[in-house]
Design a protein around this motif. Structure first.
Motif, PDB file in Angstrom:
ATOM      1  N   ASP A   1       0.854  -1.182   0.000  1.00 37.86           N
ATOM      2  CA  ASP A   1       0.000   0.000   0.000  1.00 37.86           C
ATOM      3  C   ASP A   1       0.896   1.240   0.000  1.00 37.86           C
ATOM      4  O   ASP A   1       1.423   1.639   1.041  1.00 37.86           O
ATOM      5  CB  ASP A   1      -0.903  -0.019   1.231  1.00 37.86           C
ATOM      6  N   MET A   2       1.083   1.831  -1.167  1.00 39.64           N
ATOM      7  CA  MET A   2       1.994   2.961  -1.276  1.00 39.64           C
ATOM      8  C   MET A   2       1.550   4.153  -0.444  1.00 39.64           C
ATOM      9  O   MET A   2       2.379   4.811   0.176  1.00 39.64           O
ATOM     10  CB  MET A   2       2.174   3.385  -2.726  1.00 39.64           C
ATOM     11  N   ASP A   3       0.263   4.439  -0.424  1.00 41.39           N
ATOM     12  CA  ASP A   3      -0.213   5.584   0.350  1.00 41.39           C
ATOM     13  C   ASP A   3       0.135   5.432   1.832  1.00 41.39           C
ATOM     14  O   ASP A   3       0.597   6.379   2.471  1.00 41.39           O
ATOM     15  CB  ASP A   3      -1.717   5.768   0.158  1.00 41.39           C
ATOM     16  N   GLU A   4      -0.060   4.243   2.365  1.00 41.04           N
ATOM     17  CA  GLU A   4       0.283   3.992   3.765  1.00 41.04           C
ATOM     18  C   GLU A   4       1.794   4.082   3.981  1.00 41.04           C
ATOM     19  O   GLU A   4       2.258   4.671   4.964  1.00 41.04           O
ATOM     20  CB  GLU A   4      -0.231   2.622   4.214  1.00 41.04           C
ATOM     21  N   ALA A   5       2.576   3.512   3.063  1.00 41.39           N
ATOM     22  CA  ALA A   5       4.033   3.552   3.188  1.00 41.39           C
ATOM     23  C   ALA A   5       4.551   4.992   3.118  1.00 41.39           C
ATOM     24  O   ALA A   5       5.464   5.361   3.858  1.00 41.39           O
ATOM     25  CB  ALA A   5       4.677   2.693   2.101  1.00 41.39           C
ATOM     26  N   LEU A   6       3.958   5.809   2.243  1.00 41.14           N
ATOM     27  CA  LEU A   6       4.345   7.219   2.163  1.00 41.14           C
ATOM     28  C   LEU A   6       4.015   7.948   3.466  1.00 41.14           C
ATOM     29  O   LEU A   6       4.831   8.715   3.991  1.00 41.14           O
ATOM     30  CB  LEU A   6       3.652   7.898   0.990  1.00 41.14           C
ATOM     31  N   ARG A   7       2.822   7.709   3.983  1.00 39.21           N
ATOM     32  CA  ARG A   7       2.417   8.347   5.234  1.00 39.21           C
ATOM     33  C   ARG A   7       3.373   7.987   6.365  1.00 39.21           C
ATOM     34  O   ARG A   7       3.872   8.867   7.078  1.00 39.21           O
ATOM     35  CB  ARG A   7       0.981   7.939   5.598  1.00 39.21           C
ATOM     36  N   LYS A   8       3.662   6.690   6.509  1.00 34.64           N
ATOM     37  CA  LYS A   8       4.567   6.235   7.569  1.00 34.64           C
ATOM     38  C   LYS A   8       5.980   6.795   7.371  1.00 34.64           C
ATOM     39  O   LYS A   8       6.659   7.156   8.337  1.00 34.64           O
ATOM     40  CB  LYS A   8       4.630   4.706   7.601  1.00 34.64           C
ATOM     41  N   SER A   9       6.426   6.850   6.116  1.00 34.32           N
ATOM     42  CA  SER A   9       7.768   7.364   5.818  1.00 34.32           C
ATOM     43  C   SER A   9       7.903   8.819   6.237  1.00 34.32           C
ATOM     44  O   SER A   9       8.882   9.207   6.880  1.00 34.32           O
ATOM     45  CB  SER A   9       8.068   7.225   4.325  1.00 34.32           C
ATOM     46  N   VAL A  10       6.916   9.626   5.872  1.00 33.17           N
ATOM     47  CA  VAL A  10       6.948  11.050   6.220  1.00 33.17           C
ATOM     48  C   VAL A  10       6.882  11.229   7.736  1.00 33.17           C
ATOM     49  O   VAL A  10       7.620  12.034   8.306  1.00 33.17           O
ATOM     50  CB  VAL A  10       5.819  11.813   5.487  1.00 33.17           C
ATOM     51  N   GLU A  11       6.036  10.451   8.390  1.00 35.96           N
ATOM     52  CA  GLU A  11       5.946  10.508   9.857  1.00 35.96           C
ATOM     53  C   GLU A  11       7.279  10.158  10.513  1.00 35.96           C
ATOM     54  O   GLU A  11       7.612  10.683  11.577  1.00 35.96           O
ATOM     55  CB  GLU A  11       4.857   9.571  10.374  1.00 35.96           C
ATOM     56  N   ALA A  12       8.059   9.283   9.874  1.00 34.25           N
ATOM     57  CA  ALA A  12       9.349   8.853  10.420  1.00 34.25           C
ATOM     58  C   ALA A  12      10.503   9.762   9.976  1.00 34.25           C
ATOM     59  O   ALA A  12      11.659   9.481  10.283  1.00 34.25           O
ATOM     60  CB  ALA A  12       9.629   7.409  10.013  1.00 34.25           C
ATOM     61  N   GLY A  13      10.192  10.838   9.242  1.00 28.79           N
ATOM     62  CA  GLY A  13      11.227  11.806   8.901  1.00 28.79           C
ATOM     63  C   GLY A  13      11.684  11.831   7.455  1.00 28.79           C
ATOM     64  O   GLY A  13      12.607  12.561   7.117  1.00 28.79           O
ATOM     65  N   ALA A  14      11.063  11.053   6.580  1.00 29.89           N
ATOM     66  CA  ALA A  14      11.443  11.049   5.167  1.00 29.89           C
ATOM     67  C   ALA A  14      10.862  12.264   4.456  1.00 29.89           C
ATOM     68  O   ALA A  14       9.884  12.866   4.917  1.00 29.89           O
ATOM     69  CB  ALA A  14      10.951   9.774   4.485  1.00 29.89           C
TER      70      ALA A  14
END
Length: 116
Positions: free
Chosen positions: A72-85
């Motif tokens: 799920d790219m949308d979820e992975a993007l959300r988690k990535s940004v939350e983790a500092g990406a």
């Protein structure tokens, strides 16, 4: 679990890079599609990954970036940004798959790929 499924090699001279890796390591370089030369680094009987060589964009002119497959790219993007990406290229549609590029929280360029 996100699995590394391929690599992208960026170069300002992709034909020269393809020639180098083909002649030195025996990689099989296919004809380019969208300016992307698909690369086979060996047969499927041994561990390893394939990838591609293309002309690097202004934000990633040279270097190697791994592609991580996600469900799920949308979820992975959300988690990535939350983790500092930071998102470099947001979700792009390539027909059979989605692709995006990030810089992780420590500065490494990565890609995310989601098959449709």
């Amino acid at each position: 679990m996100g699995r590394v499924v391929l690599f992208d090699m960026s170069s300002q001279d992709p034909e020269r890079a393809a020639s180098f890796y083909s002649s030195v390591f025996g990689w099989k370089i296919a004809e380019p599609n969208w300016g992307y030369h698909p690369v086979s680094t060996g047969d499927e009987s041994r561990p390893g990954i394939n990838g591609g060589i293309s002309k690097g964009p202004h934000d990633f002119a040279h270097g190697i970036r791994i592609q991580i497959e996600v469900d799920d790219m949308d979820e992975a993007l959300r988690k990535s940004v939350e983790a500092g990406a930071q998102i470099v290229r947001d979700k792009m549609d390539f027909g059979d798959f989605y692709l995006c590029y990030l810089v992780d929280s420590v500065g490494n360029g990565i890609g995310l790929i989601q098959n449709k």
